[in-house]
Write a protein that holds these residues in place. Structure first.
Motif: not given
Length: 263
Positions: A109-112, A125-132, A149-150
């Motif tokens: 979870l990050r801020f863009l 932004e939320l990212t998901f990875s299917e494999e390591d 964001v502040r």
């Protein structure tokens, strides 16, 4: 959208960031007494918070916090929620939470920041990875339903493994903007328009076996450390419903350490 399942929900951790236990490293307790204390590194400490007196203060210069193992199975249904406030404007992405494996994060979870904008706006932004692995498929979800964001923003990540669906709430809101398509051909009438939907289907993250990290990405990229404060970090087993998310996002004080009510 598919309604998240309420089956098998439980509080697995709650870090309130109200006290620090001295040591090497120093730590802060888990109020739920399920997942253990969170360790503080690189000068991370306490500062003014959103809930009660204090929150976890991070300076953006290699300070972060972590618990040795992610409290939930990230390949199964889970929910993570926290209050977040940046202490400075950023011209680069900065990471608030990550659940690493050996190479990739099951989720981050990050801020863009919006390019060219210096008024605190951008998107979460939320990212998901299917494999390591280096070649793993990564899916991205964004939510821009906030002002600055502040300011204090409440972020909630919900993953429903049965529906294979992920959601990213900001201040209890699941952003849903679709571009106009008057002729129904599946192509936006304005070619520059992009749908902004804070959820996605066919999400299948791997099971993270690393620590849950607050304030830095899995890759330990120095430029992506978060500068600001994180408060009341909840981790639930199971996918919370929209009404349950609202309870956490709209309740500033006095929440019992239990699964919130909702439908």
């Amino acid at each position: 959208m598919t309604d998240p399942s309420k089956e098998d929900q439980a509080v697995e951790a709650l870090w309130k960031f109200e006290e620090v236990t001295p040591g090497v490293p120093a730590s802060t307790p888990d109020a739920a007494e399920r997942s253990g204390p969170m360790n503080l590194y690189g000068g991370a400490g306490l500062g003014p918070g959103q809930i009660d007196d204090s929150g976890l203060r991070l300076d953006g210069d290699r300070s972060y916090a972590e618990v040795p193992t992610v409290p939930v199975d990230t390949s199964s249904s889970f929910t993570v929620a926290a209050w977040v406030q940046a202490s400075e404007l950023s011209e680069r992405p900065v990471t608030v939470l990550s659940a690493p494996g050996n190479v990739r994060s099951a989720f981050e979870l990050r801020f863009l920041p919006t390019p060219g904008e210096l008024d605190g706006y951008g998107s979460w932004e939320l990212t998901f990875s299917e494999e390591d692995g280096a070649g793993a498929v990564t899916r991205r979800i964004t939510n821009g339903e906030f002002y600055d964001v502040r300011d204090w923003n409440h972020l909630t990540v919900v993953y429903n493994s049965r529906a294979e669906q992920a959601q990213l709430y900001v201040n209890g809101v699941l952003q849903a903007f679709r571009c106009a398509d008057d002729d129904g051909d599946g192509v936006p009438d304005d070619s520059t328009c992009r749908d902004q939907l804070a959820w996605a289907d066919d999400i299948r993250p791997f099971k993270a076996d690393g620590p849950l990290q607050v304030g830095r990405p899995t890759a330990d990229t120095e430029s992506e450390y978060f500068a600001g404060t994180v408060d009341d970090l909840w981790v639930f087993r199971g996918a919370l419903s929209p009404s349950q998310v609202q309870v956490i996002a709209n309740s500033w004080f006095g929440l019992p350490i239990e699964v919130p009510p909702g439908v």
